[in-house]
Design an enzyme around this catalytic site. Sequence first.
Site, short mmCIF file in Angstrom:
data_model
loop_
_atom_site.label_atom_id
_atom_site.label_comp_id
_atom_site.label_asym_id
_atom_site.label_seq_id
_atom_site.Cartn_x
_atom_site.Cartn_y
_atom_site.Cartn_z
N LEU A 8 -24.41 45.12 103.48
CA LEU A 8 -24.20 43.67 103.50
C LEU A 8 -23.23 43.26 104.60
O LEU A 8 -23.52 42.37 105.40
CB LEU A 8 -23.68 43.21 102.13
N THR A 9 -22.07 43.90 104.67
CA THR A 9 -20.98 43.48 105.55
C THR A 9 -21.31 43.70 107.03
O THR A 9 -21.89 44.71 107.41
CB THR A 9 -19.70 44.25 105.20
N GLU A 10 -20.90 42.75 107.85
CA GLU A 10 -21.03 42.86 109.31
C GLU A 10 -19.66 42.61 109.94
O GLU A 10 -18.74 42.14 109.27
CB GLU A 10 -22.07 41.87 109.84
N GLU A 59 -15.12 45.30 98.27
CA GLU A 59 -15.80 44.54 97.20
C GLU A 59 -15.16 43.17 97.00
O GLU A 59 -15.16 42.63 95.89
CB GLU A 59 -15.81 45.32 95.88
N GLN A 93 17.75 54.87 82.23
CA GLN A 93 17.05 53.68 81.75
C GLN A 93 16.30 52.95 82.85
O GLN A 93 15.19 52.45 82.63
CB GLN A 93 18.04 52.72 81.09
N GLY A 145 -17.68 39.41 106.79
CA GLY A 145 -17.12 40.25 105.74
C GLY A 145 -16.92 39.46 104.47
O GLY A 145 -17.76 39.45 103.59
N GLN A 157 7.99 56.28 94.31
CA GLN A 157 9.44 56.06 94.26
C GLN A 157 10.10 56.98 93.24
O GLN A 157 11.20 57.50 93.49
CB GLN A 157 9.73 54.60 93.92
#
Length: 384
Positions: free
Chosen positions: A129-131, A368, A284, A135, A341
């Site tokens: 689909l994407t070009e 997507e 904590q 996009g 982290q």
Amino acid sequence: MNFALTEEHILIQDTAREFASKELAANAEALDAGVAAAESVFFNNLKSLAELGFMGLNVDPEYGGSGVGTTAFSLVITELAKACASTAVTVSVTNMVAEVIQSVANEQQKQRYLPLICSGSYPAAGFCLTESNAGSDPSAMKTRAVKDGDDWVLNGGKVYITSAEFAGVFVVWAVTDPDAPRGKGISCFLVERETAGITIGSAEHKMGQKGSKTNTVFFDDCRIPDSALMGELNRGYQVALGELAGGRIGIGSLALGIGKAALEYARDYIKEREQFGQPLANFQGLQWMLADGFTEMEAARLLLMQAAGIKEAGGDYAQAASMAKLYASEAANRACYTGLQLLGGNGYVREYPLERMARDVRITSIYEGTSEVQRMIIARNLLK
């Protein structure tokens, strides 16, 4: 809504988890590093996943699928992604292609292609689909399909196509009526990989999910028969929008899997790692980081289960899918950086999996449909 899993769901989830931990996890690091032997294992794993029924989870058994539904699909993708995001995205996109064929194709097309996809005869299937300039707005696509006698001739190119190197068949969108209003003159076609006129570009050098090959697909006077047209002529854009919504459940589930894996690894690490004469888990501040991360992952899971449930019930799930994909992908990005982290300097080196997870998860808020596009979809629905 009851979010409790059925016995069948639990069995499928356990099967996916066991396969992922035994077969995918051990190969993920080498696959990410581009080790040739790992690619061979990757293809063997795809075949095994097909044998487990995971390449057609929402496809009717009549066509070789499992027919277990969208909730099971989400559970499987999550478990696979916890071990190897590259494998999970291949399975997710292949399932998406199988679903669009089942929902739109004629009987002859279904009988031909779905068994090949679901059985693993095709290692994967591609969603073209994407070009480069279409996009987030696929209605701007330039790829053309021109009728020539009993054939169509395709010209153009599609970018960022998952599994293009080894997909057996592509669903390809192209402009068939250039004079129609934007988005109204687009059709979709089923195009086999070995068709003359198709060229697959080199794999992209990506930041993450390196084991999943992503390529440009070029169509140069690619001649396909009229029987390759899937669905109604000039109605393909609506098909694309509908299938992208389902694909978002898959990518949201993939993000959830990566995020959960990162936090679980970090949790176990800080229980063993000592500083100032005691385990890091006693502090904590680190406990609260874990608490926030796991809470967000659970919220993401529930959003995904809601979207999957609405889809299975035949409801309009587009907004729910966008919400789930938006939240899961953004929360999973936070989870991976939290996990990194918590490992401190060790999180930044390749000896530990957090470095890979942080790279793998980044794309989930882009492909997507970007997070910004999801917000547009949600807002548009809220303001109707």
